[in-house]
Scaffold this active site. Structure first.
Site, PDB file in Angstrom:
ATOM      1  CB  SER A  29      -0.872  -0.024   1.262  1.00  0.00           C
ATOM      2  OG  SER A  29      -1.590   1.183   1.388  1.00  0.00           O
TER       3      SER A  29
ATOM      4  CE  LYS B 234      -4.643   0.089   0.348  1.00  0.00           C
ATOM      5  NZ  LYS B 234      -5.294  -0.719   1.403  1.00  0.00           N
TER       6      LYS B 234
ATOM      7  CE  LYS C 168      -3.992   3.848   2.087  1.00  0.00           C
ATOM      8  NZ  LYS C 168      -5.208   3.308   2.705  1.00  0.00           N
TER       9      LYS C 168
ATOM     10  CG  ASP D 261      -7.779   2.316   0.594  1.00  0.00           C
ATOM     11  OD1 ASP D 261      -8.937   2.772   0.687  1.00  0.00           O
ATOM     12  OD2 ASP D 261      -7.175   1.791   1.553  1.00  0.00           O
TER      13      ASP D 261
ATOM     14  CD  GLU E 222      -8.801  -0.913   0.753  1.00  0.00           C
ATOM     15  OE1 GLU E 222      -7.823  -1.129  -0.006  1.00  0.00           O
ATOM     16  OE2 GLU E 222      -8.703  -0.960   1.986  1.00  0.00           O
TER      17      GLU E 222
ATOM     18  CG  ASP F 201     -10.452  -0.899   5.049  1.00  0.00           C
ATOM     19  OD1 ASP F 201     -10.766  -1.279   6.179  1.00  0.00           O
ATOM     20  OD2 ASP F 201      -9.328  -0.381   4.814  1.00  0.00           O
TER      21      ASP F 201
ATOM     22  CE  LYS G  44      -7.161  -2.199   6.762  1.00  0.00           C
ATOM     23  NZ  LYS G  44      -7.277  -0.734   6.735  1.00  0.00           N
TER      24      LYS G  44
ATOM     25  N   GLY H 182      -3.888  -3.906   6.104  1.00  0.00           N
ATOM     26  CA  GLY H 182      -2.853  -3.572   7.093  1.00  0.00           C
ATOM     27  C   GLY H 182      -3.168  -2.282   7.808  1.00  0.00           C
TER      28      GLY H 182
END
Ligand code: OSB
Ligand code: MG
Length: 370
Positions: A135, A161, A163, A188, A213, A238, A262, A290
């Site tokens: 990420s 991934k 952000k 995400d 996400e 998430d 998670k 994570g």
């Protein structure tokens, strides 16, 4: 097993590089570690709450309060048949899943040691090598992001991934896709968009993303369903999923096609497995998210990721991506193929480095039966 004592510690751990998401930037983590003892066997868990209430309502401070004033009094001195039964002791407490998970997971570590099994076998895992992704936080520039992705791919990671947030989205993803045409890629948003942004999010359909996400508010599944109906790209939830009922509701209303599990967010290994089972019954893939964990939380994530439904690469990566020095031995390492080989030692399979943990501890409280 009888819960003889709980020790709650706060450690401070500085990230090697700041991590930026749509809700803020983190440089130093304030991590709570839980050590439970039963019949002389000690087990460890990590409370994955953030420093502020921005990813979810819990924080390091609320978790300390809830463990000290509610969880410890309900749990210490009590007997549970297995770690999976811990949930019934703390059932009156609404929410605060991360605080509960830190304690429950420590009991799972104990149970695994007592049964002389690696934790991943105790939770029901079948995979012995787990696929890893990374990420990547919001960067200073697109060039910086491209360099970072290049380095992670060279290290072997199987998916990237990135952000996103308003102003750091379609253009950036376009640049990444131009450069890395075949890479497994996802984004995400950490709830940075509104349903009215659907046209903007629809532009992402051009980039062959594995998933988007949590684009919309953390507490709104209905709007995710409305958005999913307009997008080709699968939505992954998430922040919205805190238990197996949420997972079932989300899938039945078609709010997502993939779920990120998670351990902290869902309250520990027992509920994580139930979320996994809900998805697996419906052939919905899951992966392990994570929370910038120390080695203790990371080791628990590895154990969970061996369940058979964890078919997509998780955000579980090497210790050295986060810390100059982790608090476990050995550190978590990733193979050149972008996998983690699961440990075979009983329990967590990674030893907590007690001396180092003590040095990093800024406060500690021990709970024993009164
Ligand atoms: O949304 O997955 C997230 C980190 C902190 C809070 C939320 C998230 C994240 C990450 C980092 O994406 C994952 C990791 O490398 O630990
Ligand atoms: Mg996320």
């Amino acid at each position: 097993m009888k819960i003889d004592s709980l020790t709650l510690r706060e450690i401070r751990l500085k990230l090697r590089a700041p991590f930026e998401t749509s809700f803020g930037k983190t440089q130093e983590r304030r991590i709570l570690l839980v050590e439970a003892v039963s019949d002389g066997v000690s087990g460890w868990g990590e409370i994955t709450a953030g420093e502020g209430p921005f990813y979810c309502p819990e924080t390091t401070e609320t978790a300390w309060h809830v463990v000290r004033d509610f969880i410890a009094p309900m749990a210490v001195g009590k007997e549970v048949a297995t770690a999976a039964d811990f949930g019934s002791l703390v059932k009156p407490i609404r929410g605060h899943e991360m605080a509960k998970a830190g304690v429950e997971n420590a009991l799972w570590d104990i149970e695994a040691q007592k049964k002389n099994l690696p934790l991943w076998m105790l939770v029901g895992g079948t995979l012995t090598e787990i696929p890893c992704g990374v990420s990547i936080g919001i960067q200073e520039s697109v060039d910086a992001l491209l360099l970072k992705i290049d380095a992670e791919l060279k290290a072997g990671y199987q998916r990237i991934k990135i952000k996103i947030k308003p102003g750091w989205d379609a253009k950036v993803v376009w640049a990444v896709r131009q450069r890395f045409t075949l890479t497994k890629l996802m984004v995400d948003a950490n709830s940075a968009y509104r349903l009215e942004d659907a046209p903007l999010l629809k532009q992402l359909d051009d980039f062959y993303l594995m998933m988007i996400e949590q684009p919309l508010p953390w507490d709104d599944m209905h709007e995710h369903a409305r958005l999913q109906a307009q997008l080709q790209t699968p939505i992954c939830l998430d922040e919205s999923i805190h238990n197996a009922r949420h997972a079932r509701a989300a899938l039945e209303m078609r709010a997502c096609q993939i779920i990120n599990i998670k351990l902290g967010r869902v309250g520990g290994h027992a509920e994580a497995r139930r979320v996994h089972d809900v998805c697996r019954e419906r052939n919905v893939p899951v992966w392990c998210g994570g929370m910038l964990e120390s080695g203790i939380g990371r080791a628990h994530n590895i154990a969970m990721s061996t369940l058979p439904g964890f078919v997509l690469p998780g955000d579980v990566s090497a210790s050295r991506r986060y810390w100059d020095e982790d608090i476990i031995e050995p550190e978590v390492e990733v193979t050149p193929e972008g996998t983690i080989r699961v440990p075979i030692a009983p329990g967590l399979g990674y030893r907590p480095r007690r001396e180092r943990i003590e040095k990093l501890t800024v406060r500690q409280e021990i709970f024993r039966p009164s």
